[in-house]
Design an enzyme around this catalytic site. Structure first.
Site, mmCIF file in Angstrom:
data_model
loop_
_atom_site.group_PDB
_atom_site.id
_atom_site.type_symbol
_atom_site.label_atom_id
_atom_site.label_comp_id
_atom_site.label_asym_id
_atom_site.label_seq_id
_atom_site.Cartn_x
_atom_site.Cartn_y
_atom_site.Cartn_z
ATOM 1 N N SER A 217 3.250 6.640 -3.787
ATOM 2 C CA SER A 217 4.545 6.055 -4.495
ATOM 3 C C SER A 217 5.903 6.727 -3.723
ATOM 4 C CB SER A 217 4.556 5.846 -5.911
ATOM 5 O OG SER A 217 5.488 5.401 -6.379
ATOM 6 N N GLU A 337 0.039 -4.453 -6.802
ATOM 7 C CA GLU A 337 1.357 -3.417 -6.737
ATOM 8 C C GLU A 337 2.554 -4.135 -7.231
ATOM 9 O OE1 GLU A 337 1.352 -0.297 -5.413
ATOM 10 O OE2 GLU A 337 -0.027 0.028 -3.857
ATOM 11 N N HIS A 429 -0.399 -0.441 -9.081
ATOM 12 C CA HIS A 429 0.423 0.623 -8.464
ATOM 13 C C HIS A 429 -0.352 2.103 -8.963
ATOM 14 C CE1 HIS A 429 3.566 2.879 -6.446
ATOM 15 N NE2 HIS A 429 4.101 3.294 -7.277
#
Length: 524
Positions: A217, A337, A429
């Site tokens: 991320s 995601e 995610h």
């Protein structure tokens, strides 16, 4: 019992406490650190790599750590860098994904795990945490490095300044900076941390010439910035960007960041750096905190890296620009995601597609069925995956053509077990991170033998990449993007192998054309 006997037992206990029961000790450049050993792994926590960035050092480049006398206790975690409390969680994110307190500005430290028995110099895995550049920390439970270290690598997690402390830009701060920049302090922390690791990791059994930087991320975006930044050149040998190198985090020019900083200073009634540095950390966080969305969407990114011409030269999600560190990189995305799961009807799907894609929406709506609720939900998930997987394939080709960088791209599709009575979010995610570190069983979720198999799969691929620069392994040959055609990449998960990662060539061509018209294909 005689006094002499009691004295002898006391002396024996003291001796055991100071020697036989003492933890392992390592000499680093600043002094000695004493860690702990458990299940064949030594752990050293909260080792300072820079001075505390507080007081006059707030919003300045990190200063090297100072020496300490005696032996420093490295058996316990240190505080995460100052941020808003993440609470009990939101969406798919339960406590094991969230940075625990306490929080402090005195936070620039590293954690190290290394096998107690070492054979030769071991590959080094330096992990940069996520958190939208506004939160997170090296002590998130799923980042514990002990299980991965057992596989014969040295694992390092680092803290860096986040939010307003790491990424506040302001004209007055830029003016006092030797590099005439502000707002990239968190990236400078990361660079300082990797310098410290390179200088000291041999003492923990690591190979300073074989450092792999990795992040997820915001950590992946950081890895991308470090690959591009001339200030990080020569510090690492390989890179991994989990979710991912083409993610599209906004990278505004410095002047835009400075304008945000000026507005914050005005709101606080401050006008000079010294006045800003006198504002309490708690007040700064309260004025700038981002509120997570209960549906699982990422909170807005208020403070992020800026293009300043010194630390950050350009947005690294642009593939056809020169890079400073031409090292092999492994990058990709999860199958679910950043999906907005509130889009669950045909009407909501069409509204969302038109809002995001504008004049291009009609072409995409024709390609993704959405006449029923079930079709709309399925197309919502698939369109998101096709978009960012198209983005990473296009980015990889551009990076290889312009810089000759070797890129290994992937799609990860194993769903994470839902919490009891919780919604199933699939491969959401950051859901791959517990498998990468081998930290299954955290939280109140049911993990199976299949999950353990996925963890081994991830670790086999990563360790192969760390050792030889190519992640080919049990899943078969993994060719770099420069040697592939069409829409194939490595699939990691329940049906691993080199396979199509976009649902059709026609859909890939649509997203490619959208990108050619200036559209953004990343997560954001």
């Amino acid at each position: 019992m005689s006094i002499v006997h009691k004295f002898g037992l006391a002396m024996l206990a003291a001796a055991l406490g100071s020697s036989a029961l003492a933890g392992p000790t390592v000499q680093v450049a600043q002094g000695k650190v004493e860690g702990i050993v458990k299940d064949g792994v030594e752990a050293y926590r909260a080792i300072p790599y820079a001075q505390a960035p507080e007081g006059n050092l707030r919003w300045r480049a990190p200063e090297p750590a100072q020496s300490w006398p005696g032996v420093r206790d490295a058996s316990r975690a240190g505080p995460a860098c100052y941020q808003a409390d993440g609470g009990a969680g939101w969406g798919p994110y339960t406590a094991e994904f969230i940075a625990p307190g306490p929080f402090a500005e005195d936070c620039l430290t590293a954690n190290i795990w290394t096998p107690a028995r070492k054979t030769g110099r071991l590959p080094v895995f330096v992990f940069i945490h996520g958190g939208g550049f506004g939160g997170g920390g090296a002590n998130v439970p799923i980042y514990d490095g002990a299980t991965l270290a057992k596989r014969g690598v040295v694992v390092v997690t680092i803290q860096y300044r986040v939010g307003v402390f790491g990424f506040l830009a302001h004209p007055a701060l830029s003016a006092e900076s030797p590099i005439h920049s502000s707002g990239n302090y968190g990236l400078l922390d990361q660079i300082e941390a990797i310098k410290w690791v390179k200088a000291n990791i041999a003492r923990f059994g690591g190979d300073a010439a074989n450092i792999t930087i990795a992040g997820e991320s915001a950590g992946a975006a950081s890895v991308s910035h470090l690959v591009v930044s001339p200030l990080a050149k020569g510090l690492f040998a390989k890179a991994v960007a989990f979710s991912g190198a083409s993610m599209g985090v906004p990278v505004p020019p410095l002047r835009e960041g400075e304008a945000v900083g000026v507005k914050l200073a005005e709101d606080l009634g401050k006008s000079t750096p010294d006045e800003l540095r006198n504002v309490s950390a708690a007040q700064l966080v309260e004025r700038t905190r981002a509120i997570p969305d209960p549906g699982g969407k990422a909170p807005p990114l208020l403070f992020v890296p800026h293009v300043d011409g010194a630390v950050v030269l350009y947005d690294p999600s642009i593939g056809d620009r020169p890079i400073a560190s031409n090292v092999a990189i492994m990058t990709g995305y999860n199958a679910a995601e950043m999906v907005d799961f509130s889009i669950d009807t045909p009407e909501k799907f069409e509204t969302a597609v038109r809002a995001r894609y504008g004049d291009f929406a009609d072409r995409l709506l024709r390609l993704y069925p959405h006449a029923t609720r079930a079709e709309a939900e399925a197309s919502n998930l698939l369109m998101a995956r096709d978009r960012y997987m198209s983005g990473v394939l296009i980015w990889a080709k551009a990076r290889q053509k312009t810089s000759g960088q070797t890129v290994f791209d992937y799609l990860y599709d194993h769903p994470y077990p839902p919490a009891p009575q919780g919604k199933a979010y699939g491969a959401f995610h950051s859901s791959q991170i517990p498998y990468i570190f081998g930290n299954l069983g955290l939280g109140n979720r049911h993990f199976s033998a299949g999950d353990a198999k996925i963890s081994r799969q991830w670790q086999d691929l990563l360790i192969a990449f760390m050792r030889k620069g190519n992640p080919s392994g049990p899943n078969g040959a993994w060719p770099p993007a420069s040697q592939t055609k069409g829409i194939k990449a490595m699939v990691i998960g329940d049906h691993p192998g080199f396979a199509p990662v976009i649902s059709s060539t026609e859909r890939f061509e649509a997203f490619r054309d959208y990108a050619r018209q200036g559209g953004v294909l990343g997560l954001m």
